[in-house]
Design an enzyme around this catalytic site. Structure first.
Site, PDB file in Angstrom:
ATOM      1  N   LYS A   1     -58.900 -58.997  49.970  1.00 22.19           N
ATOM      2  CA  LYS A   1     -58.861 -57.533  50.020  1.00 22.19           C
ATOM      3  C   LYS A   1     -59.929 -56.946  49.094  1.00 22.19           C
ATOM      4  CE  LYS A   1     -56.663 -54.142  47.875  1.00 22.19           C
ATOM      5  NZ  LYS A   1     -57.663 -53.071  47.989  1.00 22.19           N
TER       6      LYS A   1
ATOM      7  N   GLY B   1     -59.548 -53.521  36.926  1.00 21.49           N
ATOM      8  CA  GLY B   1     -59.228 -52.879  35.656  1.00 21.49           C
ATOM      9  C   GLY B   1     -58.076 -53.568  34.927  1.00 21.49           C
TER      10      GLY B   1
ATOM     11  N   GLU C   1     -60.056 -61.179  35.995  1.00 21.36           N
ATOM     12  CA  GLU C   1     -61.335 -60.805  35.370  1.00 21.36           C
ATOM     13  C   GLU C   1     -61.282 -59.298  35.185  1.00 21.36           C
ATOM     14  OE1 GLU C   1     -63.840 -62.668  34.465  1.00 21.36           O
ATOM     15  OE2 GLU C   1     -63.434 -64.573  35.459  1.00 21.36           O
TER      16      GLU C   1
ATOM     17  N   CYS D   1     -69.072 -54.401  34.606  1.00 21.38           N
ATOM     18  CA  CYS D   1     -68.074 -54.837  33.623  1.00 21.38           C
ATOM     19  C   CYS D   1     -68.734 -55.362  32.358  1.00 21.38           C
ATOM     20  CB  CYS D   1     -67.190 -55.904  34.237  1.00 21.38           C
ATOM     21  SG  CYS D   1     -68.125 -57.260  34.958  1.00 21.38           S
TER      22      CYS D   1
ATOM     23  N   GLU E   1     -63.583 -48.658  27.596  1.00 27.10           N
ATOM     24  CA  GLU E   1     -64.618 -48.821  28.623  1.00 27.10           C
ATOM     25  C   GLU E   1     -64.750 -47.506  29.392  1.00 27.10           C
ATOM     26  OE1 GLU E   1     -63.365 -50.982  32.165  1.00 27.10           O
ATOM     27  OE2 GLU E   1     -65.202 -52.168  32.091  1.00 27.10           O
TER      28      GLU E   1
HETATM   29  P1  NAD Z   1     -58.951 -51.450  40.009  1.00 28.47           P
HETATM   30  O1  NAD Z   1     -58.134 -52.285  39.085  1.00 28.47           O
HETATM   31  O2  NAD Z   1     -58.572 -50.042  40.188  1.00 28.47           O
HETATM   32  O3  NAD Z   1     -58.964 -52.082  41.477  1.00 28.47           O
HETATM   33  C1  NAD Z   1     -59.388 -53.401  41.725  1.00 28.47           C
HETATM   34  C2  NAD Z   1     -58.749 -53.902  43.005  1.00 28.47           C
HETATM   35  O4  NAD Z   1     -57.333 -53.995  42.809  1.00 28.47           O
HETATM   36  C3  NAD Z   1     -58.936 -52.978  44.213  1.00 28.47           C
HETATM   37  O5  NAD Z   1     -59.119 -53.768  45.365  1.00 28.47           O
HETATM   38  C4  NAD Z   1     -57.618 -52.243  44.280  1.00 28.47           C
HETATM   39  O6  NAD Z   1     -57.295 -51.774  45.563  1.00 28.47           O
HETATM   40  C5  NAD Z   1     -56.657 -53.325  43.859  1.00 28.47           C
HETATM   41  N1  NAD Z   1     -55.364 -52.864  43.332  1.00 28.47           N
HETATM   42  C6  NAD Z   1     -55.062 -51.690  42.741  1.00 28.47           C
HETATM   43  N2  NAD Z   1     -53.757 -51.654  42.411  1.00 28.47           N
HETATM   44  C7  NAD Z   1     -53.236 -52.846  42.776  1.00 28.47           C
HETATM   45  C8  NAD Z   1     -51.930 -53.420  42.690  1.00 28.47           C
HETATM   46  N3  NAD Z   1     -50.903 -52.767  42.157  1.00 28.47           N
HETATM   47  N4  NAD Z   1     -51.757 -54.672  43.151  1.00 28.47           N
HETATM   48  C9  NAD Z   1     -52.783 -55.364  43.682  1.00 28.47           C
HETATM   49  N5  NAD Z   1     -54.030 -54.863  43.811  1.00 28.47           N
HETATM   50  C10 NAD Z   1     -54.248 -53.623  43.357  1.00 28.47           C
HETATM   51  O7  NAD Z   1     -60.437 -51.607  39.497  1.00 28.47           O
HETATM   52  P2  NAD Z   1     -61.738 -50.864  40.048  1.00 28.47           P
HETATM   53  O8  NAD Z   1     -61.690 -49.451  39.580  1.00 28.47           O
HETATM   54  O9  NAD Z   1     -61.909 -51.139  41.494  1.00 28.47           O
HETATM   55  O10 NAD Z   1     -62.897 -51.667  39.282  1.00 28.47           O
HETATM   56  C11 NAD Z   1     -63.327 -51.345  38.010  1.00 28.47           C
HETATM   57  C12 NAD Z   1     -62.818 -52.320  36.970  1.00 28.47           C
HETATM   58  O11 NAD Z   1     -63.159 -53.659  37.341  1.00 28.47           O
HETATM   59  C13 NAD Z   1     -63.451 -52.105  35.611  1.00 28.47           C
HETATM   60  O12 NAD Z   1     -62.482 -52.124  34.591  1.00 28.47           O
HETATM   61  C14 NAD Z   1     -64.401 -53.290  35.466  1.00 28.47           C
HETATM   62  O13 NAD Z   1     -64.680 -53.646  34.148  1.00 28.47           O
HETATM   63  C15 NAD Z   1     -63.656 -54.348  36.202  1.00 28.47           C
HETATM   64  N6  NAD Z   1     -64.571 -55.435  36.614  1.00 28.47           N
HETATM   65  C16 NAD Z   1     -64.516 -56.636  35.932  1.00 28.47           C
HETATM   66  C17 NAD Z   1     -65.387 -57.676  36.265  1.00 28.47           C
HETATM   67  C18 NAD Z   1     -65.378 -58.995  35.534  1.00 28.47           C
HETATM   68  O14 NAD Z   1     -66.068 -59.918  35.958  1.00 28.47           O
HETATM   69  N7  NAD Z   1     -64.630 -59.149  34.441  1.00 28.47           N
HETATM   70  C19 NAD Z   1     -66.306 -57.475  37.309  1.00 28.47           C
HETATM   71  C20 NAD Z   1     -66.338 -56.250  37.976  1.00 28.47           C
HETATM   72  C21 NAD Z   1     -65.453 -55.247  37.612  1.00 28.47           C
END
Ligand code: NAD
Length: 489
Positions: A173, A227, A248, A282, A383
């Site tokens: 997903k 996140g 991650e 990130c 962040e």
């Molecule tokens: P997010 O956590 O809002 O969403 C990430 C994914 O999780 C999306 O596909 C979303 O639909 C899904 N999701 C949301 N709620 C969920 C739930 N309850 N159960 C299962 N899945 C769920 O993050 P975002 O806003 O899309 O991305 C930004 C974040 O990602 C930032 O904090 C960034 O630092 C992090 N990030 C980390 C890395 C790494 O390698 N450590 C890489 C890229 C991004």
């Protein structure tokens, strides 16, 4: 064409709902995609379960699985330009970055194609001539792979390639905000010959579709990038069925500059560290920590260069930085900068939307530099995930290390110095998953990626990235069984 891929068939969501995918440069609708329901997730998991339990894939020789990954790499290269354009329209990032992302994931597929059959296990000395003892690696099972919006293609490939190399079946997903290149990737996996049910794709809201992928008891493992709050929820939810979970998460990454560096090179890299992809990275070097002797001059040079960054349509070759991904995200960045100013930071660049009328339709925000920051400020600790750099100062090496480690996160960091011994000392002392010395951002498929502390657990890339998707099994083979002789009565 329908966009969910379940059990080898493309289909629409069971509710018939669709979601608009918007270009963040001008808010035009790039595509409408099908929205999955919890029932669609259940069907996708059932297909993956069936393919794992009864299908050929987990039992396919690892070298053949690697050959499929190689074919995917070929197809990604064939469609490189189409994929890059799709990614840019979906995320707003520049075409150059999107092309780089395609090249990077080709390398990731090739790496795991090669690694798939390289480590079949090991013999263990049981201390008895009549016993053969060995450790073999087996796939974990059905894996739910959930990714964020900032590097859609990159993040999903970091998961898909090792998961398939290890023989798992997967339900994927992408973020609901940027799903398009993941749909394309699944088309290529189908074209490359992935058997039905091995790769399944669902699209939609995280709290409905993502949550169902975590809660389903037939799923063995969740690999999540996103996140911290979502990661915490996933860890709690997965505990219910004791799933294997890798997360991650975010980062607030120190970029430490000593006074002995080549000044212009360090300024240039400090800009790239934080403002690439408008800071939606990130591992962005969003926390600059500069030694006293050069601090004021460094901040002035940085501010002057930041003001010159060319914002624009990611599709235009002259654009250096695109828009933010959404209106909500820009609102969050504006609130974050306001918080910094209330805390006493000094605005030296940006802090506003661009004035150019041709950018008014996009979610733009000027690269922003906040000077006079202190370690206890929220903007230093939290962040932003946007184009905002906080600057702190330090005197001694010990202070630099203390500042660099003063964070709940631990994803990445950098140290800039002309002194090689100091560079090694600082690199070893910093508690982050990746440290660059006199550089920022490069990563390698062969080298592990992941976080200390709240930046997550588990690793992607490298041999550990494959190990996450494997179970180790010890097989003890007693070739000459005799009575145990334990109970004698
Ligand atoms: P997010 O956590 O809002 O969403 C990430 C994914 O999780 C999306 O596909 C979303 O639909 C899904 N999701 C949301 N709620 C969920 C739930 N309850 N159960 C299962 N899945 C769920 O993050 P975002 O806003 O899309 O991305 C930004 C974040 O990602 C930032 O904090 C960034 O630092 C992090 N990030 C980390 C890395 C790494 O390698 N450590 C890489 C890229 C991004």
């Amino acid at each position: 064409m329908a966009n969910l891929f379940i059990g080898g068939t493309w289909r629409a969501g069971s509710s018939g709902a669709e979601r608009e995918v918007v270009n963040p440069f001008d808010q035009s609708v790039v595509a409408k995609v099908d929205e999955a329901t919890a029932e669609d997730v259940a069907a996708a998991v059932a297909a993956a379960r069936e393919a794992f339990d009864a299908g050929p894939w987990p039992r396919t020789p690892a070298g053949e699985r690697g050959a499929l990954l190689d074919r995917v790499a070929d197809l990604l290269l064939r469609d490189r330009e189409e994929i890059a354009r799709l990614e840019t329209r979906d995320t707003g990032k520049t075409l150059g970055e999107s092309r780089q992302d395609v090249d990077d994931v080709v390398a990731v597929f090739r790496y795991y194609a090669d690694l798939a059959d390289k480590d079949p296990g090991r013999l263990v000395d049981a201390g008895r001539a009549d016993v053969v003892s060995r450790v073999v690696y087996e796939p974990v099972g059905v894996c739910s792979l959930i990714t964020p919006w900032n590097y859609p293609l990159l993040q999903v490939c970091w998961k898909v390639a090792p998961a398939l190399a290890a023989g798992n079946t997967i339900v994927v997903k992408p973020s609901e905000v940027t799903p398009l290149t993941t749909v394309k990737l699944v088309e290529l996996l189908e074209e490359a010959g992935a058997p039905a049910g091995v790769v399944n794709l669902v699209l939609g809201d995280g709290r409905v579709v993502g949550a169902a992928m975590v809660e389903d008891p037939r799923v063995d493992m969740v690999s999540f990038t996103g996140g911290v709050a979502t990661g915490q929820w996933i860890l709690r939810a997965a505990a219910e069925t004791v799933k294997k979970v890798t997360v991650e998460l975010g980062g607030k990454n120190p970029n430490i500059v000593f006074a002995d560096v080549d000044f212009d090179t360090a300024v240039d890299h400090a800009l790239t560290a934080v403002f690439v992809h408008s800071g939606q990275v990130c591992s962005a070097g969003a926390r600059l920590i500069v030694q006293d002797e050069i601090h004021d001059r460094f901040v002035a040079a940085l501010a002057e260069r930041a003001e010159r960054i060319r914002l624009g349509n990611g599709m235009d070759e002259g654009t250096e930085s695109g828009p933010l991904v959404s209106a909500q995200h820009r609102d969050a960045i504006e609130r974050y900068v306001a918080t910094g100013l209330e805390e006493g930071a000094r605005l030296v660049a940006g802090g506003r939307r661009p004035e150019e009328p041709e950018l008014a339709g996009g979610f733009f925000y000027r690269p922003t530099v906040l000077a006079d920051c202190r370690r206890d400020m929220r903007v230093v600790q939290e962040e932003s995930f946007g184009p905002v750099l906080t600057v702190e100062r330090f005197g001694t090496e010990e202070e630099a290390i203390a500042l660099g480690n003063d964070t709940d996160y631990g994803l990445a960091g950098a140290v800039w110095t002309a002194d090689p011994a100091r560079a090694e000392r600082v690199a070893r002392a910093l508690r982050h998953g990746t440290i660059w010395i006199n550089d920022y951002h490069p990563y390698l498929p062969q080298a592990e990626w992941g976080g200390f502390g709240r930046s997550g657990n588990g690793r992607e890339l490298g041999p550990s990235g494959l190990a996450e998707y494997r179970e180790a099994k010890h097989i003890w083979n007693n070739t000459a069984p005799r009575p145990a002789g334990w109970f004698t009565a």
